[in-house]
Design a protein around this motif. Structure first.
Motif, mmCIF file in Angstrom:
data_model
loop_
_atom_site.group_PDB
_atom_site.id
_atom_site.type_symbol
_atom_site.label_atom_id
_atom_site.label_comp_id
_atom_site.label_asym_id
_atom_site.label_seq_id
_atom_site.Cartn_x
_atom_site.Cartn_y
_atom_site.Cartn_z
ATOM 1 N N LEU A 51 -0.100 4.565 11.082
ATOM 2 C CA LEU A 51 -0.998 5.582 11.615
ATOM 3 C C LEU A 51 -2.441 5.107 11.716
ATOM 4 C CD1 LEU A 51 0.286 8.766 9.733
ATOM 5 C CD2 LEU A 51 0.699 8.127 12.124
ATOM 6 N N PHE A 52 -2.843 4.197 10.833
ATOM 7 C CA PHE A 52 -4.242 3.757 10.779
ATOM 8 C C PHE A 52 -4.374 2.264 11.081
ATOM 9 C CE2 PHE A 52 -3.513 7.181 7.682
ATOM 10 C CZ PHE A 52 -4.286 8.178 8.278
ATOM 11 N N GLU A 53 -3.380 1.719 11.766
ATOM 12 C CA GLU A 53 -3.342 0.299 12.122
ATOM 13 C C GLU A 53 -3.361 -0.586 10.878
ATOM 14 O OE1 GLU A 53 -6.547 -0.301 14.887
ATOM 15 O OE2 GLU A 53 -5.480 0.688 16.527
ATOM 16 N N GLU A 54 -2.805 -0.058 9.784
ATOM 17 C CA GLU A 54 -2.733 -0.835 8.547
ATOM 18 C C GLU A 54 -1.745 -1.986 8.631
ATOM 19 O OE1 GLU A 54 -0.093 2.864 7.843
ATOM 20 O OE2 GLU A 54 -1.860 2.302 9.008
ATOM 21 N N ALA B 35 -4.379 -8.390 -0.253
ATOM 22 C CA ALA B 35 -4.231 -7.266 -1.167
ATOM 23 C C ALA B 35 -4.182 -5.983 -0.350
ATOM 24 C CB ALA B 35 -5.382 -7.223 -2.167
ATOM 25 N N SER B 36 -3.389 -5.019 -0.791
ATOM 26 C CA SER B 36 -3.231 -3.766 -0.059
ATOM 27 C C SER B 36 -3.498 -2.580 -0.960
ATOM 28 C CB SER B 36 -1.810 -3.669 0.516
ATOM 29 O OG SER B 36 -1.553 -4.732 1.404
ATOM 30 N N GLY B 37 -4.074 -1.522 -0.377
ATOM 31 C CA GLY B 37 -4.326 -0.280 -1.090
ATOM 32 C C GLY B 37 -3.645 0.867 -0.404
ATOM 33 N N GLY B 38 -4.291 2.034 -0.360
ATOM 34 C CA GLY B 38 -3.676 3.212 0.229
ATOM 35 C C GLY B 38 -3.147 2.966 1.628
ATOM 36 N N SER B 39 -4.048 2.957 2.610
ATOM 37 C CA SER B 39 -3.666 2.663 3.998
ATOM 38 C C SER B 39 -4.565 1.579 4.565
ATOM 39 C CB SER B 39 -3.755 3.929 4.864
ATOM 40 O OG SER B 39 -2.812 4.893 4.446
ATOM 41 N N HIS B 40 -4.956 0.650 3.718
ATOM 42 C CA HIS B 40 -5.818 -0.446 4.156
ATOM 43 C C HIS B 40 -5.468 -1.706 3.366
ATOM 44 C CE1 HIS B 40 -7.847 0.968 0.569
ATOM 45 N NE2 HIS B 40 -8.728 -0.011 0.604
ATOM 46 N N GLY C 256 0.843 -1.187 0.000
ATOM 47 C CA GLY C 256 0.000 0.000 0.000
ATOM 48 C C GLY C 256 0.878 1.237 0.000
ATOM 49 N N ASN C 257 0.314 2.364 0.408
ATOM 50 C CA ASN C 257 1.103 3.600 0.431
ATOM 51 C C ASN C 257 2.339 3.473 1.306
ATOM 52 O OD1 ASN C 257 -0.782 4.782 -1.191
ATOM 53 N ND2 ASN C 257 -1.516 6.268 0.317
ATOM 54 N N ASP C 258 2.113 3.107 2.557
ATOM 55 C CA ASP C 258 3.183 3.130 3.551
ATOM 56 C C ASP C 258 3.247 1.817 4.318
ATOM 57 O OD1 ASP C 258 5.271 4.793 4.577
ATOM 58 O OD2 ASP C 258 4.166 4.962 6.457
ATOM 59 N N HIS C 259 2.670 0.770 3.754
ATOM 60 C CA HIS C 259 2.704 -0.518 4.438
ATOM 61 C C HIS C 259 2.736 -1.654 3.423
ATOM 62 C CE1 HIS C 259 -1.575 -0.609 3.438
ATOM 63 N NE2 HIS C 259 -1.661 -1.849 3.879
ATOM 64 N N PHE C 260 3.226 -2.798 3.890
ATOM 65 C CA PHE C 260 3.269 -4.007 3.079
ATOM 66 C C PHE C 260 2.739 -5.155 3.916
ATOM 67 C CE2 PHE C 260 6.278 -1.232 1.133
ATOM 68 C CZ PHE C 260 6.298 -1.555 -0.215
ATOM 69 N N GLU D 296 -0.947 -17.358 7.668
ATOM 70 C CA GLU D 296 -1.017 -16.226 8.585
ATOM 71 C C GLU D 296 -0.478 -14.984 7.880
ATOM 72 O OE1 GLU D 296 0.495 -15.132 13.135
ATOM 73 O OE2 GLU D 296 1.369 -16.794 12.024
ATOM 74 N N ILE D 297 -1.004 -13.804 8.224
ATOM 75 C CA ILE D 297 -0.600 -12.555 7.579
ATOM 76 C C ILE D 297 0.322 -11.752 8.491
ATOM 77 C CG2 ILE D 297 -1.406 -10.348 6.659
ATOM 78 C CD1 ILE D 297 -3.994 -11.786 5.902
ATOM 79 N N GLU D 298 1.401 -11.239 7.915
ATOM 80 C CA GLU D 298 2.305 -10.317 8.599
ATOM 81 C C GLU D 298 2.323 -9.006 7.815
ATOM 82 O OE1 GLU D 298 3.754 -10.890 11.398
ATOM 83 O OE2 GLU D 298 3.952 -13.066 11.607
ATOM 84 N N CYS D 299 2.341 -7.871 8.527
ATOM 85 C CA CYS D 299 2.414 -6.570 7.877
ATOM 86 C C CYS D 299 3.479 -5.698 8.539
ATOM 87 C CB CYS D 299 1.070 -5.842 7.954
ATOM 88 S SG CYS D 299 -0.321 -6.673 7.156
ATOM 89 N N ILE D 300 4.072 -4.804 7.749
ATOM 90 C CA ILE D 300 5.037 -3.835 8.264
ATOM 91 C C ILE D 300 4.675 -2.454 7.736
ATOM 92 C CG2 ILE D 300 6.905 -5.507 8.503
ATOM 93 C CD1 ILE D 300 8.063 -4.463 5.887
ATOM 94 N N SER D 301 5.082 -1.410 8.465
ATOM 95 C CA SER D 301 4.756 -0.040 8.069
ATOM 96 C C SER D 301 5.792 0.916 8.632
ATOM 97 C CB SER D 301 3.362 0.342 8.574
ATOM 98 O OG SER D 301 3.081 1.703 8.342
ATOM 99 N N ASN D 302 5.980 2.038 7.958
ATOM 100 C CA ASN D 302 6.861 3.075 8.484
ATOM 101 C C ASN D 302 6.260 3.743 9.716
ATOM 102 O OD1 ASN D 302 9.330 3.419 6.832
ATOM 103 N ND2 ASN D 302 7.878 3.702 5.152
#
Length: 204
Positions: A109-112, A125-130, A87-91, A100-106
């Protein structure tokens, strides 16, 4: 770049990356944070990009990222993965063994970067901040920014899902498309085709 056959690609506002049929990653566009400077290796199977970052999934199931997150030593937990999205600022990525899903972000801010707990997801699948993910039973879960309802999907079962900046659309098991979020209707325009047309693919 011309002269190559490509197996995977992804793009964001001002840069793009692609995996060639020889498993190398090529990136082009804005490189302010190093997001178009991938590792020089030939073992990639998928690539995903964000605003200031890019990440690649290797043949051995590990993920490497380049750009702002790499500068801040932000990386995916160790393990093997089978799918990657940005997404914008997360993967987000899907673990190879139990789904299982793992996510990372800089900034998160929105618990993405806080996916739902549990296993048995089959795609993310990822979009802007979701982001949204589909379980093995074809039920869907979304998380992150939800001001316009982009993380509140309809109660349906989906074959696949695709996300935009502030919206999402899913292809259900009967070939229908349902969308949620900013400036979208619950169904796509008829586009001069039969109102009961069935769809087989979806990209947003």
């Amino acid at each position: 770049p011309t002269g190559y056959d490509y197996a995977s690609f992804d793009l964001d506002w001002d840069h793009a990356c692609a995996v060639t049929d020889q498993r190398k990653v090529w990136c082009w566009g804005n490189n302010s944070w190093g997001q178009t400077s991938p590792p020089d290796s030939a073992d990639f199977v998928q690539v995903a990009v964000g605003d200031r970052d890019s990440c690649g999934l290797r043949e051995n199931g590990t993920i490497v990222c380049w750009g702002l997150m790499a500068q801040h030593d932000i990386s995916f937990p160790e393990g093997k993965y089978r799918q990657l999205s940005g997404g914008n600022d997360h993967f987000c990525a899907l673990r190879y063994d139990v789904g299982e899903i793992e996510c990372i972000s800089n900034e998160n801010l929105f618990e993405e970067a806080d996916p739902p707990a549990g296993i048995h997801f089959r795609m993310v699948a990822s979009g802007g901040s979701h982001s949204c993910a589909i379980r093995e039973d074809n039920s869907i879960a979304c998380w992150g920014f939800d001001t316009y309802g982009e993380s509140t999907p309809p109660d349906r079962h989906f074959a696949t899902v695709s996300l935009g900046q502030l919206s999402a659309c899913g292809l259900d098991l009967l070939g229908g498309i349902y969308c949620w979020g900013l400036s979208v209707d619950n169904v796509p325009p008829e586009l001069d085709v039969d109102a009961f047309a069935e769809y087989v693919s979806l990209f947003l």
